[in-house]
Write an enzyme that holds these catalytic residues in place. Structure first.
Site, PDB file in Angstrom:
ATOM      1  N   LYS A 145       1.126  -0.995  -0.032  1.00  0.00           N
ATOM      2  CA  LYS A 145      -0.268   0.498   0.091  1.00  0.00           C
ATOM      3  C   LYS A 145       0.907   1.165  -0.314  1.00  0.00           C
ATOM      4  O   LYS A 145       1.053   2.134  -0.796  1.00  0.00           O
ATOM      5  CB  LYS A 145      -0.855   0.255   1.047  1.00  0.00           C
ATOM      6  N   ASP A 163      -6.141   0.679   1.156  1.00  0.00           N
ATOM      7  CA  ASP A 163      -5.997   1.361   2.621  1.00  0.00           C
ATOM      8  C   ASP A 163      -7.551   0.543   2.969  1.00  0.00           C
ATOM      9  O   ASP A 163      -8.605   0.098   2.231  1.00  0.00           O
ATOM     10  CB  ASP A 163      -5.813   2.562   2.464  1.00  0.00           C
TER      11      ASP A 163
END
Length: 274
Positions: A145, A163
């Site tokens: 991420k 997320d």
């Protein structure tokens, strides 16, 4: 601010409850239309972390775990004034670094990651943030991420940032039934062209932060209810829903102290003195 022809009326759209299971092709078409309409609603979508170079973005993204981008943005000016380069941060006294980043929470673990990744940048990458996924994920505290945030926004390399907001909305919109970020990333990558991945991430995250909240989505103020199979999970009354809107959608400051020139909202205030 952009608008969409599908703004909510407060009444369930006829298409919100299909009479038969949605085909893969229909889902892909609906998903791509959501992306197009979010682009109209959020033409100014952008990373909500203040940064001036790849190192600052990398550090800010690591700090953003388990806190808001606003709190990170309020913390990083003092951080980068004290430690402007990887070499500076690698040589930081842990306790002093911890004190600077304390407002972001989990400051001991984050300080360890920041010192570790800075040392790795110094020792293995000539003090520069690498522009490849396989290199970024070798840095302490950096997962996929974080790597995609840096690649997409510092280097222009397409990536999907999964997320908590992205995960929630991807599931609400029935783009995936997965709950593992890597599997979600892989499934979403098959729905959208690679060129759209970075901006798609910004738009979805913007929508999740402003309208499609975790606890109580503002369904009655949502511009894409006609495309949402989960319409009705939140507040459907338009007036009540408008009161749930956050940041510029609700007339409040955003998360960045230094937003882009085309941002329609107000800059966030700096951190108040302790």
């Amino acid at each position: 601010m952009g608008t969409s022809s599908g703004r909510a009326s407060g009444k369930p759209p006829k298409s919100s409850k299909p009479s038969k299971p949605e085909s893969r092709l229909a889902m892909v078409r609906r998903a791509r239309r959501i992306n197009r309409e979010l682009a109209e609603v959020y033409p100014y979508a952008h990373p909500e972390l203040d940064f001036q170079n790849p190192f600052q973005l990398l550090v800010a993204t690591v700090l953003s775990a388990q806190t808001t981008d606003l709190r990170v943005n309020q913390t990083t000016p003092a951080l980068f004034a004290k430690y402007p380069t990887p070499e500076d941060m690698a040589a930081a006294v842990p306790e002093e670094l911890e004190e600077v980043i304390r407002p972001t929470g989990f400051f001991r673990a984050k300080a360890k990651s920041l010192i570790g990744l800075s040392a790795s940048l110094r020792d293995n990458f000539g003090g520069e943030v690498p522009g490849r996924l396989e290199d970024l994920v070798t840095l302490p505290g950096v997962g996929r991420k974080t790597a995609f945030v840096v690649l997409g926004n510092a280097y222009g390399v397409p990536g999907i940032t999964v997320d908590t907001h992205f995960m929630r909305l991807a599931r609400r919109w029935k783009w995936t039934e997965q709950d593992d970020p890597v599997k979600i990333e892989a499934e979403i990558a098959t729905i959208f062209p690679k060129s759209e991945w970075t901006m798609l991430s910004h738009r979805v995250i913007f929508h999740g932060r402003r309208i499609c909240h975790a606890r109580k989505p503002a369904c009655g103020a949502c511009p894409i209810t006609h495309l949402c199979p989960s319409y009705g999970e939140g507040e459907t009354d338009p007036e009540k829903a408008r009161k749930l809107l956050k940041y510029e959608m609700g007339g409040y400051p955003g998360q960045r102290l230094n937003p882009p020139p085309d941002y329609p909202g107000r800059p966030a205030p700096p951190l108040a003195p302790a």
